[in-house]
Scaffold this motif. Structure first.
Motif, PDB file in Angstrom:
ATOM      1  N   SER A 202       0.814  -1.251   0.247  1.00 28.87           N
ATOM      2  CA  SER A 202      -0.073  -0.331  -0.003  1.00 28.87           C
ATOM      3  C   SER A 202       1.799   1.460   0.294  1.00 28.87           C
TER       4      SER A 202
ATOM      5  N   SER B 248      -1.516   5.936   2.966  1.00 30.99           N
ATOM      6  CA  SER B 248      -2.914   5.507   2.486  1.00 30.99           C
ATOM      7  C   SER B 248      -3.061   4.334   3.753  1.00 30.99           C
TER       8      SER B 248
ATOM      9  N   GLY C 239      -1.160   5.762   8.609  1.00 34.57           N
ATOM     10  CA  GLY C 239      -0.087   5.780   7.095  1.00 34.57           C
ATOM     11  C   GLY C 239       0.996   5.073   6.894  1.00 34.57           C
TER      12      GLY C 239
END
Length: 401
Positions: A197, A201, A320
């Motif tokens: 990822s 995000s 994150g």
């Protein structure tokens, strides 16, 4: 159709399982799936250019990164190869007896995070070390606690583990340096990340199956005396980083559909990003067994784990932090409520005060040089029987030097 491979039926490695690994039969690294007591060279029977490409690397890395559609295609290929009689002539020449191959670390470990997801383990440890306080830290039922380990110390099952040296301190004495006297095992289950990822995000819990390829067994070896002296205020370091053993076979999530169960009842309201899936939950009914020198010392139930795989992923990435292909996310010690369901000698021996008897007439509070630890597990299968996860085993060697 049932598998035509001899010995597959009832083995725990039938066509409803088909775990992935990497092996060497004398001609270099190859990607394979286990069927019964054989290993199928999957790259050799690939029937599309895409599958041939991701399976040709001699590592699971490209397959992990390819994502769910390719995972499904590879599983379909493997299933057809071992069940379709029309494939038998081609496939038989690419089956290798398990005893004739060397099993290797199946993927490149990117990052390694170890969680603390068992309420029973956390409570037992808290009672030992904080007898006058609440055994669970105040944050424990609000978030999955974990620590970042050392990916470079992850080794495949069968690799000997040297007793680590480190700094320890007895009460009232000066610190000393030397081999650990309290070497422990930790029976765990690990989730293997396939699709990464982007940094920044978060990955929602509902995206778990789009990122996680499968599960395997793991032993997070621990030097309890080194850990006890070093872990305050920042947590485990040298007491954990010397070795972590993983099984050679990765069971794909698709093989565990029948093992999915609800997690334990929640006593605290979870924040929305950690909310349990309203649909089919991701607790897993895995029955672990821990052996020391051939004696079963524990049978930990993974279904009792408070935090699920999707919640581990969601919390890990909630700030994150990115996922990377090959990330290894371990559950932490798997323990249940009964005395014979503890997944560590720390619990089984009550912190060294209650020796654990072995079948040869000896007993252990912690591991001795020469001891062999083996962790196995089974789960309900989609075929109606039980599948067997790839075992993780390791022998303790004396400290080096």
């Amino acid at each position: 159709m049932a598998s035509w491979v001899p010995g597959a039926a009832g083995s725990g490695f039938d066509d409803d399982h088909l775990p992935y690994g990497v092996f060497d039969a004398g001609a270099g690294r190859r990607v394979g799936v286990r069927i019964g007591s054989s290993v199928l060279d999957l790259a050799a029977v690939a029937d599309t250019p895409e599958l041939a490409g991701v399976l040709a690397a001699g590592s699971l890395d490209p397959l992990l990164a390819a994502g769910p559609a390719t995972w499904a295609a590879a599983r379909s290929l493997a299933h057809r190869a071992v069940t379709d009689p029309d494939c038998r002539t081609l496939v038989e020449s690419h089956l290798h007896p398990l005893e004739s191959v060397r099993l290797l670390l199946p993927f490149t470990v990117a990052d390694y995070v170890d969680f603390y997801a068992s309420q029973w383990h956390a409570t037992a440890v808290g009672r030992m070390f904080r007898p006058d306080a609440d055994p669970l830290p105040p944050n424990w039922k609000h978030l999955p606690i974990g620590y970042h380990g050392r990916a470079g110390s992850v080794v495949v099952s069968g690799t000997p583990v040297s007793r680590p040296r480190g700094q320890t301190r007895l009460p009232g004495a000066a610190p000393t340096f030397g081999p650990t006297q309290r070497l422990d095992l930790e029976a765990e289950v690990a989730f293997v990340v396939g699709v990464g990822s982007p940094l920044g995000s978060p990955v929602p819990a509902g995206a778990f199956a789009r990122h996680v390829f499968g599960v395997g067994l793991l032993n997070d070896w621990s030097a309890r005396d080194i850990q006890a002296w070093e872990y305050r205020p920042l947590g485990p370091m040298l007491g954990k980083s010397f070795a972590t053993s993983v099984g050679p076979w990765i069971t794909p999530l698709a093989a565990l559909a029948a093992a999915r169960v609800a997690p334990p009842p929640r006593t605290h309201r979870l924040l929305p990003y950690l909310a349990d899936d309203a649909g089919l939950p991701w607790g897993l009914d895995l029955a672990l067994t821990v052996e020391v020198n051939g004696t079963v010392v524990s049978r930990p139930p993974f279904a009792a784990m408070y935090w699920t795989g999707p919640q581990l992923i969601a919390h890990l990435t909630s700030n994150g932090a990115r996922l990377r292909t090959g990330d290894l996310l371990a559950s932490g010690t798997v323990s249940g409520p009964a005395a014979d369901q503890a997944g560590s000698l720390l619990e089984l021996s009550a912190n060294g005060t209650r020796p654990v008897p072995l079948g040869d007439g000896t007993s252990r509070t912690f591991l001795a040089d020469g001891d062999v630890v083996t962790i196995t597990a089974t789960a309900p299968s989609t075929g109606g029987g039980r599948l067997t996860l790839g075992e993780v085993t390791g022998a303790v060697r004396p400290a080096a030097g």
